[in-house]
Design an enzyme around this catalytic site. Structure first.
Site, PDB file in Angstrom:
ATOM      1  N   PRO A 114      60.132  75.095  -0.278  1.00 11.78           N
ATOM      2  CA  PRO A 114      59.415  74.090  -1.071  1.00 11.78           C
ATOM      3  C   PRO A 114      59.310  74.545  -2.520  1.00 11.78           C
ATOM      4  CG  PRO A 114      58.152  74.727   0.881  1.00 11.78           C
ATOM      5  CD  PRO A 114      59.292  75.689   0.753  1.00 11.78           C
ATOM      6  N   GLU A 115      59.749  73.695  -3.432  1.00 15.45           N
ATOM      7  CA  GLU A 115      59.693  73.995  -4.863  1.00 15.45           C
ATOM      8  C   GLU A 115      58.604  73.123  -5.492  1.00 15.45           C
ATOM      9  OE1 GLU A 115      61.281  76.257  -6.431  1.00 15.45           O
ATOM     10  OE2 GLU A 115      62.960  76.802  -5.151  1.00 15.45           O
ATOM     11  N   HIS A 165      54.767  76.341  15.679  1.00 10.51           N
ATOM     12  CA  HIS A 165      54.629  76.710  14.267  1.00 10.51           C
ATOM     13  C   HIS A 165      53.583  75.893  13.499  1.00 10.51           C
ATOM     14  CE1 HIS A 165      58.131  79.120  15.045  1.00 10.51           C
ATOM     15  NE2 HIS A 165      58.913  78.073  15.187  1.00 10.51           N
TER      16      HIS A 165
END
Ligand code: ZN
Length: 268
Positions: A2-3, A91
């Protein structure tokens, strides 16, 4: 990974549902993230109102009356907004429920993300450069800080003390659009070219935010749609394929352990 655009998209997706809401439930199923989640996180959060929610660099910050929570998505983290208590997936590590029944669930297969609480200032946020979309970031800023620097311009614009949130994909794309070779020394670029570069960085990030980011495989935004900016990449991931401008095959190089694709003709 993720940016900045994915983090900003997540913020915009969650904010309307969380700001002003009271936290009623917190479940931590897996506290072993990049740093351990504090044992008393539920006690710190339950009963508190989320006063505001913002982003600094790639951190999301939820401010409460007694302190604030800083969330980093790490390599593979994502936050999903749920309307009901859905079954937990593998997760899924943390869930925060608010009084309206909305809940956010944190999912992170690689567990490099973090949830840190502080009563004061977060040490992670000190020594950070300006936000790329703010007026504090422009060509003059890059030109001034670049004087005398020998490091490649790509590494320079990816340094968080220079400007935050310009990840590998966005650095490569902005340099291509500005016609600057990624391995050119930061100190050997004119003010005029830095002005163009700063404008391309802003444009590329804005487009990516509008389209929900690039990471189609790992990232699902808060309403479940994947990012579509990937379809507009001109160099990233296109090594060996023709340049969109001059048709020469794009070159691959490595800068600071990161692979970088560029056009040997269009970028000088
Ligand atoms: Zn070219």
């Amino acid at each position: 990974m993720p940016e900045l655009p994915e983090v900003e998209t997540t913020l915009r997706g969650l904010k309307p549902w969380l700001v002003g809401a009271t936290i009623t439930e917190v479940k931590v199923r897996q506290p072993a993230l990049r740093w351990p989640v504090v044992d008393n996180l539920p006690d710190l959060l339950i009963g508190q109102v989320i006063l505001c929610m913002g982003r600094r660099a790639k951190y999301l910050r939820l401010s409460l009356k007694n302190g604030s929570l800083l969330i980093h998505l790490g390599m593979s983290g994502s936050l999903r907004l749920l309307s009901a208590n859905e079954p937990w997936r593998k997760h899924d590590h943390i869930e925060v429920v608010v009084h309206t029944g909305k809940r956010i669930r944190y999912h992170d297969p690689r567990r490099f993300g973090s949830w840190s609480w502080t009563f004061n200032e977060h040490h992670q946020l000190t020594n950070l450069g300006p936000e790329p979309l703010s007026t504090h970031f422009d060509g003059n800023h890059l030109y001034r800080l670049g004087r005398g620097r020998k490091l490649p311009v790509k590494n320079f614009i990816m340094s968080s003390e220079i400007v935050v949130g310009v990840g590998n994909i966005y650095a490569a794309e902005s340099l291509f659009r500005a016609g600057i070779r990624p391995d050119r020394s930061a100190g050997r670029i004119s003010l005029k070219r830095y002005i163009a570069l700063s404008q391309h960085i802003k444009a590329v990030l804005r487009t990516a935010i509008e389209q929900g980011g690039t990471t189609l495989r790992d990232f699902v935004d808060s309403v479940g749609d994947p990012g579509y900016f990937k379809q507009q990449l001109k160099v990233y991931g296109r090594h060996g394929r023709p340049c969109t401008v001059c048709k020469a095959p794009l070159k691959l190089t490595r800068l600071g352990q990161r692979s970088t694709v560029f056009c040997n003709r269009c970028q000088t």
